[in-house]
Design a protein around this motif. Structure first.
Motif, PDB file in Angstrom:
ATOM      1  N   GLU A  25       0.827  -1.210   0.000  1.00 40.18           N
ATOM      2  CA  GLU A  25       0.000   0.000   0.000  1.00 40.18           C
ATOM      3  C   GLU A  25       0.861   1.260   0.000  1.00 40.18           C
ATOM      4  OE1 GLU A  25      -2.968  -0.093   3.092  1.00 40.18           O
ATOM      5  OE2 GLU A  25      -3.567  -2.122   2.524  1.00 40.18           O
ATOM      6  N   TYR A  26       1.941   1.243   0.767  1.00 37.85           N
ATOM      7  CA  TYR A  26       2.851   2.382   0.830  1.00 37.85           C
ATOM      8  C   TYR A  26       3.486   2.631  -0.538  1.00 37.85           C
ATOM      9  CZ  TYR A  26       6.878   5.207   2.268  1.00 37.85           C
ATOM     10  OH  TYR A  26       7.823   6.203   2.391  1.00 37.85           O
ATOM     11  N   ILE A  27       3.949   1.583  -1.178  1.00 36.73           N
ATOM     12  CA  ILE A  27       4.577   1.699  -2.501  1.00 36.73           C
ATOM     13  C   ILE A  27       3.555   2.180  -3.525  1.00 36.73           C
ATOM     14  CG2 ILE A  27       5.655   0.379  -4.374  1.00 36.73           C
ATOM     15  CD1 ILE A  27       6.839  -1.415  -2.079  1.00 36.73           C
ATOM     16  N   TRP A  28       2.336   1.641  -3.474  1.00 34.50           N
ATOM     17  CA  TRP A  28       1.291   2.048  -4.408  1.00 34.50           C
ATOM     18  C   TRP A  28       0.980   3.538  -4.241  1.00 34.50           C
ATOM     19  CZ3 TRP A  28      -0.721   1.071  -8.815  1.00 34.50           C
ATOM     20  CH2 TRP A  28      -1.946   1.601  -9.177  1.00 34.50           C
ATOM     21  N   GLU A  29       0.890   3.997  -3.003  1.00 32.09           N
ATOM     22  CA  GLU A  29       0.616   5.408  -2.748  1.00 32.09           C
ATOM     23  C   GLU A  29       1.713   6.292  -3.333  1.00 32.09           C
ATOM     24  OE1 GLU A  29       0.446   8.293   1.104  1.00 32.09           O
ATOM     25  OE2 GLU A  29      -0.617   6.376   1.263  1.00 32.09           O
ATOM     26  N   LYS A  30       2.962   5.905  -3.144  1.00 31.21           N
ATOM     27  CA  LYS A  30       4.088   6.655  -3.712  1.00 31.21           C
ATOM     28  C   LYS A  30       4.002   6.680  -5.234  1.00 31.21           C
ATOM     29  CE  LYS A  30       6.692   7.633  -0.098  1.00 31.21           C
ATOM     30  NZ  LYS A  30       7.054   8.986   0.273  1.00 31.21           N
ATOM     31  N   PHE A  31       3.712   5.533  -5.838  1.00 28.36           N
ATOM     32  CA  PHE A  31       3.601   5.428  -7.294  1.00 28.36           C
ATOM     33  C   PHE A  31       2.494   6.342  -7.816  1.00 28.36           C
ATOM     34  CE2 PHE A  31       1.536   3.580 -11.002  1.00 28.36           C
ATOM     35  CZ  PHE A  31       2.602   3.429 -11.864  1.00 28.36           C
ATOM     36  N   VAL A  32       1.323   6.242  -7.201  1.00 27.02           N
ATOM     37  CA  VAL A  32       0.168   7.035  -7.637  1.00 27.02           C
ATOM     38  C   VAL A  32       0.479   8.524  -7.540  1.00 27.02           C
ATOM     39  CG1 VAL A  32      -2.189   7.684  -6.976  1.00 27.02           C
ATOM     40  CG2 VAL A  32      -1.579   5.281  -7.188  1.00 27.02           C
ATOM     41  N   ASN A  33       1.012   8.953  -6.428  1.00 31.03           N
ATOM     42  CA  ASN A  33       1.284  10.375  -6.235  1.00 31.03           C
ATOM     43  C   ASN A  33       2.367  10.908  -7.163  1.00 31.03           C
ATOM     44  OD1 ASN A  33      -0.672  10.736  -4.261  1.00 31.03           O
ATOM     45  ND2 ASN A  33       0.719  10.131  -2.630  1.00 31.03           N
ATOM     46  N   TYR A  34       3.286  10.062  -7.578  1.00 31.49           N
ATOM     47  CA  TYR A  34       4.377  10.509  -8.441  1.00 31.49           C
ATOM     48  C   TYR A  34       4.001  10.469  -9.919  1.00 31.49           C
ATOM     49  CZ  TYR A  34       9.071  11.179 -10.242  1.00 31.49           C
ATOM     50  OH  TYR A  34      10.162  11.671 -10.902  1.00 31.49           O
ATOM     51  N   TYR A  35       3.334   9.393 -10.340  1.00 30.29           N
ATOM     52  CA  TYR A  35       3.119   9.179 -11.771  1.00 30.29           C
ATOM     53  C   TYR A  35       1.744   9.584 -12.298  1.00 30.29           C
ATOM     54  CZ  TYR A  35       7.502   6.655 -12.020  1.00 30.29           C
ATOM     55  OH  TYR A  35       8.823   6.326 -11.983  1.00 30.29           O
ATOM     56  N   LEU A  36       0.739   9.717 -11.445  1.00 28.94           N
ATOM     57  CA  LEU A  36      -0.606  10.002 -11.933  1.00 28.94           C
ATOM     58  C   LEU A  36      -1.015  11.437 -11.643  1.00 28.94           C
ATOM     59  CD1 LEU A  36      -2.409   6.707 -10.847  1.00 28.94           C
ATOM     60  CD2 LEU A  36      -1.224   7.206 -12.982  1.00 28.94           C
ATOM     61  N   SER A  37      -1.800  11.992 -12.545  1.00 30.07           N
ATOM     62  CA  SER A  37      -2.274  13.362 -12.357  1.00 30.07           C
ATOM     63  C   SER A  37      -3.357  13.394 -11.282  1.00 30.07           C
ATOM     64  CB  SER A  37      -2.844  13.897 -13.674  1.00 30.07           C
ATOM     65  OG  SER A  37      -4.032  13.207 -14.010  1.00 30.07           O
ATOM     66  N   SER A  38      -3.622  14.580 -10.776  1.00 32.40           N
ATOM     67  CA  SER A  38      -4.663  14.717  -9.756  1.00 32.40           C
ATOM     68  C   SER A  38      -6.027  14.349 -10.322  1.00 32.40           C
ATOM     69  CB  SER A  38      -4.677  16.131  -9.184  1.00 32.40           C
ATOM     70  OG  SER A  38      -4.908  17.073 -10.202  1.00 32.40           O
ATOM     71  N   GLU A  39      -6.251  14.622 -11.594  1.00 35.15           N
ATOM     72  CA  GLU A  39      -7.510  14.245 -12.241  1.00 35.15           C
ATOM     73  C   GLU A  39      -7.668  12.724 -12.267  1.00 35.15           C
ATOM     74  OE1 GLU A  39      -9.763  14.629 -16.570  1.00 35.15           O
ATOM     75  OE2 GLU A  39      -7.960  15.790 -16.194  1.00 35.15           O
ATOM     76  N   THR A  40      -6.611  12.031 -12.593  1.00 31.33           N
ATOM     77  CA  THR A  40      -6.646  10.568 -12.626  1.00 31.33           C
ATOM     78  C   THR A  40      -6.865  10.001 -11.230  1.00 31.33           C
ATOM     79  OG1 THR A  40      -5.156  10.566 -14.536  1.00 31.33           O
ATOM     80  CG2 THR A  40      -5.364   8.507 -13.321  1.00 31.33           C
TER      81      THR A  40
END
Length: 86
Positions: A25-40
């Motif tokens: 979950e921690y890794i996924w959160e880091k990935f999402v926040n770094y690679y995905l836009s706020s809209e996504t």
């Protein structure tokens, strides 16, 4: 991330090799926040909410509150469809 941020053994599964759910979950959160836009990210949250609503099992399918819940769920689904152009 696992080697640098999550060095503690509490982040590993029982085999002490693979990351546990907390680490994932921690890794996924880091990935999402770094690679995905706020809209996504907002769309992902709405889809997650829709999935939870679709999996909901009511106690009384004839109650007014459940009918309102179904209406809101349908509205959320339509909103997602519009955003995704489905």
């Amino acid at each position: 991330i696992v080697m640098d941020d999550l060095r503690d053994y509490r982040f590993y599964d029982q085999d002490m090799i693979h990351p546990n759910n907390i680490a994932i979950e921690y890794i996924w959160e880091k990935f999402v926040n770094y690679y995905l836009s706020s809209e996504t990210i907002n769309i992902m949250k709405k889809v997650e909410k829709l999935i939870l609503a679709k999996n909901h099992r009511p106690k009384n399918i004839n109650s007014d509150s459940y009918k309102e819940f179904l209406k809101k769920t349908q509205e959320l689904e339509q909103e997602i469809d519009l955003v995704l152009n489905i």
